[in-house]
Motif scaffolding. Sequence first.
Motif, PDB file in Angstrom:
ATOM      1  N   ASP A  73       0.807  -1.228   0.000  1.00  0.00           N
ATOM      2  CA  ASP A  73       0.000   0.000   0.000  1.00  0.00           C
ATOM      3  C   ASP A  73       0.839   1.277   0.000  1.00  0.00           C
ATOM      4  OD1 ASP A  73      -2.276  -1.548   0.065  1.00  0.00           O
ATOM      5  OD2 ASP A  73      -2.543  -1.386   2.229  1.00  0.00           O
ATOM      6  N   THR A  76      -0.586   4.816  -0.855  1.00  0.00           N
ATOM      7  CA  THR A  76      -1.977   4.644  -1.254  1.00  0.00           C
ATOM      8  C   THR A  76      -2.767   5.935  -1.109  1.00  0.00           C
ATOM      9  OG1 THR A  76      -2.095   2.279  -0.824  1.00  0.00           O
ATOM     10  CG2 THR A  76      -4.141   3.510  -0.579  1.00  0.00           C
ATOM     11  N   LYS A 117      -0.190   7.918   8.650  1.00  0.00           N
ATOM     12  CA  LYS A 117      -0.072   6.797   9.591  1.00  0.00           C
ATOM     13  C   LYS A 117       1.364   6.287   9.651  1.00  0.00           C
ATOM     14  CE  LYS A 117      -1.438   2.770   8.237  1.00  0.00           C
ATOM     15  NZ  LYS A 117      -2.305   1.631   7.818  1.00  0.00           N
ATOM     16  N   GLN A 160      -7.557   0.743   1.950  1.00  0.00           N
ATOM     17  CA  GLN A 160      -6.287   0.145   2.336  1.00  0.00           C
ATOM     18  C   GLN A 160      -6.411  -1.366   2.517  1.00  0.00           C
ATOM     19  OE1 GLN A 160      -4.001   2.261   5.340  1.00  0.00           O
ATOM     20  NE2 GLN A 160      -5.031   4.182   4.870  1.00  0.00           N
ATOM     21  N   GLU A 177      -6.356   1.167  -5.187  1.00  0.00           N
ATOM     22  CA  GLU A 177      -5.332   2.186  -5.350  1.00  0.00           C
ATOM     23  C   GLU A 177      -4.762   2.225  -6.759  1.00  0.00           C
ATOM     24  OE1 GLU A 177      -1.713   1.362  -3.434  1.00  0.00           O
ATOM     25  OE2 GLU A 177      -1.827  -0.800  -3.732  1.00  0.00           O
ATOM     26  N   GLU A 189     -11.894   4.841   3.653  1.00  0.00           N
ATOM     27  CA  GLU A 189     -10.428   4.826   3.719  1.00  0.00           C
ATOM     28  C   GLU A 189      -9.935   3.480   4.244  1.00  0.00           C
ATOM     29  OE1 GLU A 189      -6.652   5.577   3.164  1.00  0.00           O
ATOM     30  OE2 GLU A 189      -8.168   7.047   2.579  1.00  0.00           O
ATOM     31  N   TRP A 221      -2.597   7.114   4.567  1.00  0.00           N
ATOM     32  CA  TRP A 221      -1.566   6.084   4.726  1.00  0.00           C
ATOM     33  C   TRP A 221      -0.222   6.715   5.056  1.00  0.00           C
ATOM     34  CZ3 TRP A 221       3.148   4.727   2.782  1.00  0.00           C
ATOM     35  CH2 TRP A 221       3.579   3.418   3.015  1.00  0.00           C
TER      36      TRP A 221
END
Length: 511
Positions: free
Chosen positions: A204, A207, A214, A373, A378, A369, A211
């Motif tokens: 990912d 993505t 995070k 993921q 994506e 979202e 993301w």
Amino acid sequence: MLRHVDSVSASIWVETGEPCTVTVEAAGRAYRSPTFTVHGHHYAIVDLVGLSQDIASYSVSLDGDQVWPLAGRPASRIRLMPAEGPRRMAFGSCRTSVPHDSAHVRTHGDDVLRAYGVSLMRAGDEDWPDLLLLLGDQVYADNPSPQMLDYIHARRNTEPQGEIADFEEYAELYRQAWTDPEIRWLLSTVPTAMIFDDHDLRDDWNTSHSWRAKMARTSWWPRRVVAGLGAYWVYQHLGNLTPAERADDPLVRELTEGGGDGGPALDAFAAKADAEPGSNRWSYTRDLGHTRLIMIDTRCARQLTPGDRRMLDPEEWAWLEEQAAAPARRLVIGSSIPFLLPEGVHGVQNWNEALCDGKWGRTAQRLSEQLRQFVDLEHWAAFRRSFEDLSRLLVRLGRPAVILSGDVHYSYLAKASAGQIHQVVCSPIRNPLSRLLRWANVLTQFGLATLVGGLLARLAGIRRPPFRWRVTKGPWFQNALATLTFPDEVEVTWYESTGDGVRPIDSVRLS
């Protein structure tokens, strides 16, 4: 590894155990280059220039001691790229590097790249490719083999457990991926061009804005992304460049002329490439006679601004427009992720992007979202503005365009209703889905999504794409490698392993 080859030159990439001078002897001439050092590892790329004919065999020596070719293997030869363009290209993506014993064949299937190398050992010239394109996930930094995990656990017990952490581990990851004898021989004698996908860094990768936010909060990620991009530059990107491009590259000059260990310089470059994608271009192009090859970075060059997402940021898009408009009989575009998905899945990804941008409110935004993921929504369809821009560009150019991709772990052919646009997907080389996941993909992507994808997109107020398309061959879920043959009617053939060679799965002419 034999990397960039044109009609008058060839570049050979080497990793050595110690600093030395690398000498390549071919056709009665010796070509030399000293190694450069990065994080205690030593590399060289030797350019054979002024060539006028194919080279039947070459040897490699380190400080005068011959180390190549390997005993018992055929000679490594160099076939120059024909001035009129390639006769055949091979391509594929997604290859895990586990052993070839019966236990791993049961879980991972045969390594089709290895089988293809074995088949070339006895093949005639007409079956040899002029170029091998590796379209992403050359290594799996987030899902290493048991052998790689043993290496990791022997040197540390820190986070990330079960994943690559630094350049040293990336170097071992590439070593394990590319040093099987059949693979070494294949890569020494067939020119390669490469581009990354997410697993070269992490599943990912880029993505979404969410993301990245995070991962920025994850303590080990900054070191990992720097190591991943730095290792990609050394092991993959450096060999994509022509000798002239490398001569003009400031990082190449700093590493090869600066002396000492270039690790800090490479790390600084990689950190900036991640933080400021416009500071570097991973995409590249090659003029191959009848064909213009454009390899697109669909990972690092993304713009992830909510409400203004783009697969390629404005600067990268302008570059692509310029490269695609250059004179050529046809375009072959390497995109690690498919441009034309099954139409229903395309609609689902359009819908998901709209909801992630807040189309149905904050709760739907948060849940969408998570869905994006979890199931990898994506692809180009999840960057609808870029999909439509590229669609209109290809139609406007009005020339044949073949988009080569991987990523999805099944192979297929799709044809657009407008223009002469084909999507050819070949994935995986060695990383098959389980039977359960194969059926799940058939049911969701070719069944359920076909029924509901368009409806969801319309409910979210999304206009129809610039043209329609349909999957005309596939899907096939076995490990595979594919070829394109030229120059007149382009033909695509997918191959599977027979254990000690390959056999066709299917073949079709692209009309």
